[in-house]
Design an enzyme around this catalytic site. Structure first.
Site, PDB file in Angstrom:
ATOM      1  N   ARG A  69     -20.666 -75.999 -28.986  1.00 32.55           N
ATOM      2  CA  ARG A  69     -20.446 -76.968 -30.065  1.00 32.55           C
ATOM      3  C   ARG A  69     -21.757 -77.396 -30.721  1.00 32.55           C
ATOM      4  O   ARG A  69     -21.855 -77.550 -31.936  1.00 32.55           O
ATOM      5  CB  ARG A  69     -19.715 -78.193 -29.487  1.00 32.55           C
ATOM      6  N   ILE A  96     -14.039 -82.562 -33.534  1.00 23.51           N
ATOM      7  CA  ILE A  96     -14.767 -83.788 -33.225  1.00 23.51           C
ATOM      8  C   ILE A  96     -16.260 -83.497 -33.349  1.00 23.51           C
ATOM      9  O   ILE A  96     -16.751 -82.515 -32.797  1.00 23.51           O
ATOM     10  CB  ILE A  96     -14.402 -84.286 -31.815  1.00 23.51           C
ATOM     11  N   HIS A 113      -7.929 -91.015 -42.222  1.00 19.21           N
ATOM     12  CA  HIS A 113      -7.053 -90.884 -41.057  1.00 19.21           C
ATOM     13  C   HIS A 113      -5.675 -91.444 -41.411  1.00 19.21           C
ATOM     14  O   HIS A 113      -5.585 -92.516 -42.015  1.00 19.21           O
ATOM     15  CB  HIS A 113      -7.663 -91.650 -39.871  1.00 19.21           C
ATOM     16  N   ASP A 149     -12.238 -91.786 -34.520  1.00 19.77           N
ATOM     17  CA  ASP A 149     -11.443 -92.683 -35.378  1.00 19.77           C
ATOM     18  C   ASP A 149     -11.746 -94.156 -35.140  1.00 19.77           C
ATOM     19  O   ASP A 149     -10.845 -94.999 -35.187  1.00 19.77           O
ATOM     20  CB  ASP A 149      -9.923 -92.422 -35.174  1.00 19.77           C
TER      21      ASP A 149
END
Ligand code: GAR
Length: 205
Positions: A69, A96, A113, A149
């Site tokens: 990542r 993410i 969101h 979030d």
């Protein structure tokens, strides 16, 4: 690309309807900005086609070609830094982002969101709002921090949950509101109308 314009990078994984709302806002002149780059982590994302159709530079960056990542995010950073980007907008970007990416672009990343945060963070949120029996849900534009979030909230729109709603009808009505508040949040930032005070985003007149 005109250098004096407020320049966006958009990261998207899917159909790109929020990207389209931003493009439409710019083309209608209600949003004084330009999109410097659209990046997707999904090869066939319709978002890439939308960008291409509007002459916007776009790029598929394949996560499978990176060992981890961190190196994927380093590549994202490199591509974004190769343009003069003022703001990174996550528009249905379903990865993410880690510490390195977020610290590099501190307070310069926002996300949309489909719930009224802090209610229903994460995935499948329209379904979860229905199952929970909530009477209202909506959407939220927020700054991105290291927790999923949970960054400071910029704008929200409320959507009532109707007795005959299913996931699809509810998602559709939320999406209509997303398409209004996302370009509006970008406009507020581009015009310097927002200041951060701890977790609170203050809107100047
Ligand atoms: C939107 O509903 C957006 O809020 C959601 O993905 C959808 C993307 O639609 N994002 C998230 O759930 C992120 N946590 P789009 O590709 O048509 O803009």
């Amino acid at each position: 690309m005109t250098p004096e314009k407020f320049t966006l990078a958009i990261l998207a994984s899917g159909r790109g309807s929020n990207l389209q709302a931003i493009i439409d806002g710019i083309e209608k002149n209600s949003l004084q900005a330009e999109i410097g780059l659209v990046i997707s982590d999904v090869k066939n994302a319709f978002a890439l086609e939308r960008a291409h159709n509007h002459g916007i530079e776009c790029l598929f960056l394949d996560p499978k070609t990176f060992p981890d990542r961190k190196s994927y995010e380093q590549a994202l950073v490199k591509h974004i830094q190769s343009k003069s980007i003022n703001l990174i907008c996550l528009a249905g970007f379903m990865r993410i982002l880690g510490k390195h990416f977020i610290e590099t672009f501190s307070n310069q990343i926002i996300n949309i969101h489909p719930s009224l945060l802090p209610a229903f963070p994460g995935l499948n949120v329209q379904k979860r709002a229905l199952e929970h029996g909530a009477r209202f849900t909506g959407c939220t534009v927020h700054y991105v921090n290291e927790e999923v979030d949970s960054g400071p909230i910029i704008l929200q729109a409320m959507v009532p949950i109707l007795d005959d709603d299913d996931e699809s009808s509810l998602s559709e009505r939320i999406l209509e509101q997303e398409h209004i508040i996302y370009p509006e949040a970008i406009r507020l930032i581009a015009e310097g109308k927002l200041t951060l005070s701890g977790r609170r985003v203050l809107h100047c007149k």
